[in-house]
Design a protein around this motif. Sequence first.
Motif, short mmCIF file in Angstrom:
data_model
loop_
_atom_site.label_atom_id
_atom_site.label_comp_id
_atom_site.label_asym_id
_atom_site.label_seq_id
_atom_site.Cartn_x
_atom_site.Cartn_y
_atom_site.Cartn_z
N UNK A 84 0.84 -1.21 0.00
CA UNK A 84 0.00 0.00 0.00
C UNK A 84 0.87 1.25 0.00
N UNK A 85 1.97 1.23 0.74
CA UNK A 85 2.86 2.39 0.80
C UNK A 85 3.49 2.67 -0.56
N UNK A 86 3.97 1.61 -1.23
CA UNK A 86 4.59 1.79 -2.53
C UNK A 86 3.58 2.26 -3.57
N UNK A 87 2.38 1.70 -3.54
CA UNK A 87 1.35 2.12 -4.49
C UNK A 87 0.93 3.56 -4.25
N UNK A 88 0.87 3.96 -2.97
CA UNK A 88 0.56 5.36 -2.65
C UNK A 88 1.66 6.27 -3.17
N UNK A 89 2.91 5.84 -3.07
CA UNK A 89 4.01 6.64 -3.61
C UNK A 89 3.90 6.76 -5.12
N UNK A 90 3.48 5.69 -5.78
CA UNK A 90 3.29 5.75 -7.23
C UNK A 90 2.19 6.73 -7.60
N UNK A 91 1.09 6.71 -6.82
CA UNK A 91 -0.01 7.63 -7.08
C UNK A 91 0.40 9.08 -6.88
N UNK A 92 1.08 9.35 -5.78
CA UNK A 92 1.52 10.72 -5.51
C UNK A 92 2.55 11.18 -6.54
N UNK A 93 3.40 10.26 -6.98
CA UNK A 93 4.37 10.64 -8.00
C UNK A 93 3.70 10.99 -9.32
N UNK A 94 2.63 10.26 -9.63
CA UNK A 94 1.93 10.55 -10.89
C UNK A 94 1.16 11.85 -10.81
N UNK A 95 0.55 12.12 -9.65
CA UNK A 95 -0.28 13.32 -9.52
C UNK A 95 0.52 14.56 -9.16
N UNK A 96 1.70 14.39 -8.60
CA UNK A 96 2.44 15.54 -8.11
C UNK A 96 3.68 15.87 -8.91
N UNK A 97 3.72 15.47 -10.18
CA UNK A 97 4.87 15.80 -11.02
C UNK A 97 4.96 17.30 -11.20
N UNK A 98 6.20 17.80 -11.28
CA UNK A 98 6.41 19.23 -11.37
C UNK A 98 5.94 19.79 -12.69
N UNK A 99 5.29 20.94 -12.65
CA UNK A 99 4.82 21.57 -13.88
C UNK A 99 3.68 22.52 -13.59
N UNK A 100 3.25 23.21 -14.66
CA UNK A 100 2.18 24.19 -14.56
C UNK A 100 1.23 23.98 -15.71
N UNK A 101 -0.06 23.91 -15.40
CA UNK A 101 -1.11 23.82 -16.41
C UNK A 101 -2.03 25.02 -16.24
N UNK A 102 -2.28 25.73 -17.33
CA UNK A 102 -3.14 26.90 -17.28
C UNK A 102 -4.00 26.97 -18.53
N UNK A 103 -5.17 27.54 -18.37
CA UNK A 103 -6.04 27.87 -19.49
C UNK A 103 -6.28 29.37 -19.45
N UNK A 104 -5.93 30.06 -20.51
CA UNK A 104 -5.99 31.52 -20.50
C UNK A 104 -6.82 32.04 -21.66
N UNK A 105 -7.39 33.22 -21.44
CA UNK A 105 -8.14 33.91 -22.50
C UNK A 105 -7.22 34.93 -23.15
N UNK A 106 -7.13 34.86 -24.46
CA UNK A 106 -6.25 35.73 -25.23
C UNK A 106 -7.11 36.65 -26.08
N UNK A 107 -7.25 37.93 -25.69
CA UNK A 107 -8.09 38.85 -26.48
C UNK A 107 -7.51 39.09 -27.87
N UNK A 108 -8.32 39.68 -28.73
CA UNK A 108 -7.85 40.00 -30.07
C UNK A 108 -6.78 41.09 -30.00
N UNK A 109 -5.81 40.99 -30.91
CA UNK A 109 -4.70 41.94 -31.01
C UNK A 109 -3.92 42.04 -29.70
#
Length: 216
Positions: free
Chosen positions: A10-35
């Motif tokens: 259970x401990x190793x599987x939890x580590x695998x889950x946290x590693x998959x969900x907590x990988x470093x990075x940034x995800x964003x959705x932004x609105x880009x107006x015209x011009x």
Amino acid sequence: MPGAVRAALRTLCLAALLGALGAGGTELTLELPDSAQRCFHQELESGIKFTLDYQVISGGHYDVDCYVEDPNGKIIYQETKKQYDSFSHHTEVKGVYTFCFGNEFSTFSHKIVYFDFQVGDEPPILPSMNNRVTALTQMESACVTIHEMLNAVIDSQTHYRLREAQDRSRAEELHGRVSYWSVGETLILFVVSIGQVMLLKSFFTEKRPSSGGAGS
């Protein structure tokens, strides 16, 4: 299965889950107006790998300009009017890296852009995996497999979420066009109907002789 082995699994599987969900990075959705143009900045060390994935979800022809600039002002990536793309790079100098999205070529279309900025390689599930010289145990192999499957699930969910948002935007745009077209057809039909009624009425209207002609 003994309780100690079950707890370790259970401990190793939890580590695998946290590693998959907590990988470093940034995800964003932004609105880009015209011009307009939106830029983001990230300070990175030398010799670090980063990856930039982006996709236009809605707006116009689903395209956007994008470029990446290193701390010395050198353009290391540049694309125009792209719907989606992926760019990976190993940094050569330490400093602030800039990546920008541009919609300056559009005069009235707003864009919704999703991007995922990942820095560095994913850390191993177990701290000892980098210096390990022996084969993985069955338990560790199972956890590595679970970790890879979770990463695949996360990627699939992101892909389908973007496809759903893009298809919904297109459906709403098509619905709006159909609604406007229906209203236009209704107005045209109403005007033509009134014109036909008036034209038919003019055929059956009796023309009375003028009073001046009758007196003479």
